[in-house]
Structures are given as structure tokens and as C-alpha cells.
Enzyme design. Structure first.
Site, PDB file in Angstrom:
ATOM      1  N   GLU A 136       0.864  -1.191   0.000  1.00 17.02           N
ATOM      2  CA  GLU A 136       0.000   0.000   0.000  1.00 17.02           C
ATOM      3  C   GLU A 136       0.894   1.233   0.000  1.00 17.02           C
ATOM      4  OE1 GLU A 136      -2.239   0.908   3.504  1.00 17.02           O
ATOM      5  OE2 GLU A 136      -3.724   2.088   2.402  1.00 17.02           O
ATOM      6  N   ALA A 147      -2.698   8.911   6.704  1.00 19.11           N
ATOM      7  CA  ALA A 147      -1.544   8.760   7.584  1.00 19.11           C
ATOM      8  C   ALA A 147      -0.292   8.311   6.831  1.00 19.11           C
ATOM      9  CB  ALA A 147      -1.856   7.759   8.699  1.00 19.11           C
ATOM     10  N   ASN A 224     -12.529   6.030   2.815  1.00 19.10           N
ATOM     11  CA  ASN A 224     -11.401   6.673   3.495  1.00 19.10           C
ATOM     12  C   ASN A 224     -10.288   6.982   2.493  1.00 19.10           C
ATOM     13  OD1 ASN A 224     -12.360   4.411   5.880  1.00 19.10           O
ATOM     14  ND2 ASN A 224     -12.314   6.586   6.358  1.00 19.10           N
ATOM     15  N   ARG A 232     -22.828  15.580  -8.776  1.00 17.71           N
ATOM     16  CA  ARG A 232     -22.366  15.999 -10.101  1.00 17.71           C
ATOM     17  C   ARG A 232     -20.930  15.555 -10.361  1.00 17.71           C
ATOM     18  NH1 ARG A 232     -25.093  20.715  -8.502  1.00 17.71           N
ATOM     19  NH2 ARG A 232     -27.093  20.904  -9.575  1.00 17.71           N
ATOM     20  N   ASP A 279      -7.089  -2.928   8.502  1.00 18.65           N
ATOM     21  CA  ASP A 279      -6.106  -1.839   8.435  1.00 18.65           C
ATOM     22  C   ASP A 279      -5.456  -1.644   9.817  1.00 18.65           C
ATOM     23  OD1 ASP A 279      -4.579   0.115   7.257  1.00 18.65           O
ATOM     24  OD2 ASP A 279      -6.194   1.580   7.048  1.00 18.65           O
ATOM     25  N   ALA A 313      -4.713   7.014  11.986  1.00 26.47           N
ATOM     26  CA  ALA A 313      -3.499   6.343  11.500  1.00 26.47           C
ATOM     27  C   ALA A 313      -3.692   4.838  11.646  1.00 26.47           C
ATOM     28  CB  ALA A 313      -2.276   6.809  12.283  1.00 26.47           C
TER      29      ALA A 313
HETATM   30 ZN   LIG Z   1      -4.528   3.364   3.708  1.00 23.90          ZN
END
Ligand SMILES: [Zn+2]
Length: 392
Positions: A136, A147, A224, A232, A279, A313
Site C-alpha cells: 500500500e 496517515a 477513506n 455531479r 487496516d 493512523a
Molecule cells: Zn490506507
């Protein structure tokens, strides 16, 4: 090999229906049989360990595609022992397989993390199986960095990324698809059968559509760190909701996402279009307080992990809690929702032939849940790695 295991009297969520009661036989690490009603007479099998599930819910073991750390460790530490400690913690929460997830850092730091995964890959004694790596970042959009360290976010460098992909550890790579360089890497990943997810992105609806045409199939922590929905300007969120090719990750901790947004996502995509993730970061499973996360201080309070500026975070979420939250948010039964914590993830990384559902021939990765969704037993590769039946 673990002893053969028979779980009976379960409320069993199979690939075709939920059976109450149902039974499952695990042998040689795999599911040898599964069916409704009472099991066949295994009288000639004194070697069988029998677990009377007494009506508990039996689901495929959870698969967490997006998890950075726990109990003081993180994938970026590049330490096999840390990965094993993480695996044991996740198993207590029903996880039977996970992708160790890196984040934005130097190319060398990410390569070191991948090299630490190699010797740990596969079954971990007493823990969830390590299924590979999820990269990631760093090829994200600094405008949606969350974060992730904005100073190190950059456009895709094919040579650098090939070094990571050549380790053979990477099953999922998350990038911002609105940049041409990143799309070149998307093409490379598709050629190598590495799944790609849209992450930390300001992509418009049209930009996501274009990436989907090139093989993008997933969205990282939907809602997120992505361009929000506008009527629109449907943005990245609108594309996730509208495009059936995309499966949306969801952090169902009631902190990153409001329960109503969770319901909207599941209603729009159907349960087959949502992948629960945690996460979770280093502080998951540790007492609340102040901690150091890479070179920054974070505060853990009321389950939230926050930077000094108040930004989130990562999480302290566990997947069992995520599934409980999703049931409450959507009002849907486990019979509909079980794929969100297993099968959809297995499909996303090309492992559905061997994992993700309770079918004969697949790996015996299982979780038994009590009626409130708390984990009673976790089985990985036919072996009981966590058991809390006695304390119920
Ligand atoms: Zn992330």
C-alpha cells in the site's frame, strides 16, 4: 499433520446454503466432507477429534487482505518473528489467512519487508497463515495521503516496483489510478496476476472507469482517503458504488466509517462486493495510550489511533469485531454476510480455489462464532490454533 477433526451440531454456512445443524470433517489439512444434519457414523475412527459446536456458527476462517501490524509489531519492521506474533494475535480473532501490508516508505525498506515475509510464508504455528504481501503505497496521491507519509509518496517507478514484484511475495498492490505512471504499473501487475486496488486517490469517476478497463478490481478502505461522492462529481466513491467490477474494502470499526455508510456500501454492491479489512497497525491488541508509529507519535483512545493532528493512523480493529459491526449496521444475517470476511477476499487475490468457503477439497480454515459473533475456535489447515470454548 494435525489429527482429523469433526465439528458437528454447527450452524454451518456452506457455499450453497446454511445448514442448522451441519457438520464438517477436516483431514490432512483439508475439508474432507461437509453436509447438513447429523454426520455419518465415524465409529471406526477413534483418531477423530470431535467438537460439538452446540449450535455455534461455523464459517470459513477470516481472511484479512489489509493489515499492517498488531501487538507491537508491523510488516515494515521486516522481522519474521514479528510476523509470527501478528499471525497468532489475528488467529485469536478468527483470522486464518492474511496479507502482511507495507506502507509508504523507501524502496529498500519495502524490499526488506518483502524479504522477511518469504521465510514466514504459509502456515505459522499457532497462528493465521501468511498468504503474502500487500503493498500500500508509495504510489499514491499526496492530496489523499491520510496517515501515509506525504514526503515519500511518489509516482510509480517501474524498475523499483519490479524489484518488489520479482520477490514473488506480492498478491495485492494499492495505487492511485489517476496518474499515467501508475497505470503503467497497473498493466504490469495485471500481466503478473497481482491484484490492484485504488488507494489514497483523488480519481474522478471517469479515471476509475479507465483504470477498470485496464484491470483495476478493488478499492482500498472505501470512503477513506478517496475522492468523495458528489451528485455531479461521483468521484472515486461513486465509481466504487456504481461499477460492479470493483470490490470495496471496508474498515467496519464505526470510527473510519459511519454505520449508515457501511449499509449504503453493502446495499449498493451486495455482500459479494465488499471485503472486510482491519487496516490494523502496531498498537492493535495493546493497551490504550501513547505510542511511536514509525517516527511519529500516536494516541490510542476509545479504539481510535490518531496522529497529533487528529487524523486517523490505521485502526485497532479485529475482523471478528468488524463482522459484528457490519451485521448491526446492515441488519443482514450471517447467511448473507459471511462472504465479506472470507470468500470475497480469497477471490480478490486468486485463492478461491483453495480458500474462502466450506467446501470439500478446500483448506480446512474455519472459525466458530458464538451468537454475538465472538470467536470460540479458530482452525487453520485443519489444526485448532485457538480455542475458547471452555470459557463460554
Ligand atoms: Zn490506507
Amino acid at each position: 499433520m494435525p489429527p482429523a477433526l469433526l465439528i458437528h451440531n454447527a450452524h454451518l454456512y456452506s457455499a450453497v446454503a446454511d445448514w442448522q445443524p451441519g457438520w464438517l470433517l477436516a483431514e490432512g489439512g483439508r475439508i474432507a466432507g461437509v453436509g447438513p444434519g447429523q454426520p455419518p457414523d465415524f465409529a471406526g475412527r477413534p483418531d477423530l477429534r470431535r467438537i460439538d459446536a452446540a449450535g455455534l456458527d461455523l464459517l470459513p476462517g477470516f481472511i484479512d487482505l489489509h493489515v499492517h501490524g498488531a501487538v507491537g509489531h508491523e510488516a515494515m519492521d521486516a522481522e519474521p518473528d514479528g510476523l509470527r506474533a501478528m499471525a497468532r494475535f489475528y488467529a485469536r480473532h478468527g483470522v486464518t489467512g492474511f496479507l502482511a501490508t507495507t506502507w509508504t516508505a523507501s524502496g529498500d525498506a519495502i524490499l526488506r519487508a518483502l524479504h522477511a515475509i518469504r521465510p514466514t510464508l504459509g502456515l505459522v504455528p499457532g497462528g493465521a497463515a501468511l498468504l503474502g504481501a500487500h503493498i500500500e503505497g508509495p504510489y499514491l496521491n499526496p492530496a489523499r495521503c491520510g496517515a501515509q507519509d506525504a514526503r515519500l509518496i511518489r509516482r510509480a517507478d517501474l524498475n523499483e516496483a519490479r524489484g518488489w514484484l520479482d520477490t514473488g511475495m506480492v498478491r495485492l498492490l494499492a495505487l492511485a489510478p489517476e496518474f499515467d505512471d501508475n497505470l503503467m504499473l497497473l498493466d504490469e501487475c495485471v500481466r503478473r496476476d497481482v491484484a490492484v486496488s485504488a488507494a489514497h486517490t483523488d480519481a474522478s469517476y471517469e479515471q476509475v472507469q479507465a483504470a477498470v478497463a485496464r484491470g483495476l478490481r478493488q478499492a482500498t478502505h472505501t470512503f477513506n482517503a478517496m475522492r468523495p461522492f458528489g451528485h455531479r462529481d461521483p468521484g472515486t466513491v461513486g465509481a466504487v458504488l456504481a461499477l460492479p467490477e470493483i470490490t470495496g474494502e471496508l474498515i467496519a470499526d464505526n470510527i473510519h466509517v459511519h454505520p449508515a455508510a457501511m449499509k449504503i456500501l453493502v446495499d449498493a454492491k451486495g455482500p459479494s462486493g465488499v471485503i472486510l479489512i482491519t487496516d490494523a497497525v502496531r498498537v492493535a491488541g495493546l493497551p490504550e495510550g501513547e505510542y511511536r508509529l514509525d517516527d511519529r507519535l500516536v494516541t490510542v483512545r476509545d479504539g481510535a489511533v490518531r496522529l497529533p493532528n487528529g487524523g486517523l493512523a490505521g485502526s485497532t480493529l479485529t475482523l471478528d469485531r468488524g463482522l459484528r459491526n457490519l451485521r448491526l449496521a446492515t441488519g443482514r444475517p450471517l447467511a448473507e454476510l459471511w462472504p465479506t470476511s472470507s470468500l470475497n477476499a480469497a477471490r480478490a487475490i486468486g485463492l478461491a480455489a483453495s480458500k474462502g468457503s466450506l467446501e470439500a477439497g478446500k483448506d480446512a480454515d474455519l472459525v466458530l462464532l458464538d451468537p454475538e459473533g465472538h470467536v470460540c475456535v479458530t482452525v487453520v489447515g485443519g489444526e485448532v490454533v485457538y480455542e475458547a470454548l471452555a470459557t463460554r
